[in-house]
Design a protein around this motif. Structure first.
Motif, mmCIF file in Angstrom:
data_model
loop_
_atom_site.group_PDB
_atom_site.id
_atom_site.type_symbol
_atom_site.label_atom_id
_atom_site.label_comp_id
_atom_site.label_asym_id
_atom_site.label_seq_id
_atom_site.Cartn_x
_atom_site.Cartn_y
_atom_site.Cartn_z
ATOM 1 N N GLU A 126 13.646 37.478 71.580
ATOM 2 C CA GLU A 126 12.934 36.235 71.847
ATOM 3 C C GLU A 126 13.923 35.078 71.834
ATOM 4 O OE1 GLU A 126 10.125 36.190 68.686
ATOM 5 O OE2 GLU A 126 11.512 35.337 67.213
ATOM 6 N N LYS A 127 13.548 33.982 72.484
ATOM 7 C CA LYS A 127 14.418 32.815 72.508
ATOM 8 C C LYS A 127 14.462 32.148 71.139
ATOM 9 C CE LYS A 127 14.329 31.337 77.341
ATOM 10 N NZ LYS A 127 14.109 30.207 78.261
ATOM 11 N N THR A 178 13.495 39.442 76.982
ATOM 12 C CA THR A 178 12.201 39.539 76.301
ATOM 13 C C THR A 178 11.443 40.804 76.696
ATOM 14 O OG1 THR A 178 11.019 38.298 78.028
ATOM 15 C CG2 THR A 178 12.044 37.029 76.253
ATOM 16 N N PHE A 227 19.088 34.205 72.712
ATOM 17 C CA PHE A 227 18.037 35.153 72.355
ATOM 18 C C PHE A 227 18.436 35.908 71.087
ATOM 19 C CE2 PHE A 227 18.226 34.495 76.880
ATOM 20 C CZ PHE A 227 16.909 34.279 77.254
ATOM 21 N N SER A 271 14.353 44.437 72.233
ATOM 22 C CA SER A 271 13.664 43.346 72.907
ATOM 23 C C SER A 271 13.830 42.097 72.059
ATOM 24 C CB SER A 271 12.178 43.693 73.078
ATOM 25 O OG SER A 271 11.479 42.650 73.720
ATOM 26 N N LYS A 322 13.304 39.629 67.358
ATOM 27 C CA LYS A 322 11.932 39.127 67.266
ATOM 28 C C LYS A 322 11.504 39.036 65.803
ATOM 29 C CE LYS A 322 10.309 40.361 71.857
ATOM 30 N NZ LYS A 322 9.313 41.093 72.679
ATOM 31 N N ASP A 334 8.307 38.811 64.638
ATOM 32 C CA ASP A 334 6.982 39.356 64.372
ATOM 33 C C ASP A 334 7.061 40.408 63.261
ATOM 34 O OD1 ASP A 334 4.482 40.561 64.376
ATOM 35 O OD2 ASP A 334 4.356 40.722 66.559
#
Length: 431
Positions: free
Chosen positions: A273-274, A264, A392, A271, A395, A397
């Motif tokens: 995220e889980k 993360t 993971f 990078s 991301k 976002d």
């Protein structure tokens, strides 16, 4: 000597802070599984990068795992031969580079092609080497960096399930996932507690064009930094005419920048995220335009044909998918109890149209369509594969999209620093 060493460490930390790169706690043990020599030349570019930075790693294996195309370990050895000719120049500036003879000794041949629906096939020199390296006594995990399909990793896990607690995986998925659907499904279904980074899209941010200004342009990087004054440099022009598209290199960059045990974090290698489920659509019919899944999700179609006498895992039909001016054909298998099945994974957001061909009248001629959306992993369903606490992925976002690339900004922001760092090593070879 201690004072000099301390001063060197401070200087190294200062340089790292200036360029954004963070110290790595310990030189990582890595094993590369690559489809080099197949249809995508980006693996050759990433292999060049690996060899030029081999002082950064404890390299324990180089496995040829061509899920598609004619790649072989001989292509890895050819790259090592070029590296050997350039090595004296590298050694003038840095110690610790891997010995060419040692690299040849750990280069192994893995599985050719895709495995059937069950997800594994038979042990190979490559899968056996993964097991051997993973079972080596060490205080560190073995990092398995997968640049192609997962066939050899799946086989290694099948043959020695205990290694799941001794390895950590960083996989460049995306198109590789499309080719390796059955092995991927086997791993997520049977090893949900594996430590696994699934990079399906973020890696594109290293090399994809954008309207944002770059100090280091990908398009002229070869002429400005690589040139043709070294053996590796002369070879590099053979891949995409020298344009940098090394899609597998983020796995190496991840191991070079900071603590790899924390996916993360901010990192040169993206990078993450889980996520706790791998999406899966299972239907007993062909799909329609009303069916929607996220890109890189498994679409599994099953057809019951009464009184089937086929051999289990034999090919019973083909899914024909338009791809540019060609047609790609994907096999469907007899899985027993009168059922034939196929897994297909769309690699990008698209409207997918397909047709089934078979000698079986109940299947032949069926057509279907599907909408793949641009947000992975997307909506959940009861058929999803449930994952453990150490998976993971990119991301989600929206602010981190690089154009249409989910998570792309987690690496595009470091592009200049990454390429400038690499250019210094090209300077060594261009002397």
């Amino acid at each position: 000597m201690k004072i000099k060493h301390y001063t060197f460490c401070l200087v190294s930390l200062f340089i790292a802070s200036v360029y954004g790169q963070k110290p790595v706690p310990i030189k990582p043990r890595i094993l590369i599984s690559t489809d080099i020599g197949g249809t995508d030349p980006d693996d050759n570019q990433s292999m060049t990068h690996l060899l030029m930075y081999s002082d950064k790693f404890e390299i324990e294996g180089l496995i040829s795992s061509p899920s598609y195309g004619n790649g072989s370990k001989q292509e890895i050895i050819r790259m090592i031969d070029l590296y050997e000719k350039d090595l004296p120049k590298l050694q003038k500036h840095q110690s610790g580079f891997a010995s060419p003879d040692y690299l040849r000794s750990i280069t192994k041949q893995g599985y050719h092609g895709n495995v059937s629906f069950i997800g594994y096939s038979k042990a190979t020199e490559g899968s056996n080497w993964i097991v051997k390296c993973a079972q080596k006594k060490s205080s560190q995990p073995l990092w398995v960096l997968c640049w192609g399909g997962l066939e050899d990793l799946a086989q290694a896990l099948h043959d020695a399930p205990d290694i799941q607690n001794k390895i950590k995986v960083y996989w460049i998925g995306g198109p590789n996932k499309k080719w390796s659907a059955n092995s991927y499904a086997y791993i997520v279904a049977n090893f949900p507690n594996l430590w696994f980074i699934e990079n399906n899209s973020s890696y594109y941010g290293l090399f994809s064009p954008s309207d944002e200004p770059d100090n280091v342009l990908i398009s002229n990087y070869y002429s400005k930094h690589i040139k043709d004054k070294s053996f590796l440099g002369k070879d590099f022009i053979n891949y995409y005419k020298g344009e940098v598209k090394m899609g597998d290199t983020p796995s190496l960059l991840y191991m070079m920048d900071g603590d790899p045990n924390d996916p993360t974090r901010e990192s040169w290698g993206c990078s993450f995220e889980k996520f706790n489920y791998s999406p899966r659509m299972v239907l007993d019919r062909t799909t329609t335009i009303k069916d929607t899944i996220a890109f890189c999700s498994i679409m599994e179609l099953r057809f019951t044909v009464p009184k089937s006498k086929a051999k289990k895992e034999s090919i019973g039909f083909w899914m024909e998918v338009p791809y540019g001016k060609t047609i790609q054909k994907w096999p469907g298998y007899y899985i027993g109890n009168d059922v034939y099945a196929i897994r297909y994974i769309p690699k990008k957001a698209e409207v997918l149209n397909y047709k089934l061909s078979s000698d079986i009248p109940e299947i032949n001629g069926k057509t279907g369509a599907l909408v793949a959306t641009n947000l992975w992993p997307g909506k959940t369903s009861q058929k999803d594969y449930q994952l453990g606490n150490n998976w993971f992925t990119d991301k989600h976002d929206s602010n981190l999209y690089f154009g249409k690339i989910q998570g792309g900004k987690t690496i595009s922001k470091w592009r200049d620093e990454i390429l400038l760092d690499w250019s210094k090593r090209w300077e060594w070879l261009n002397e």
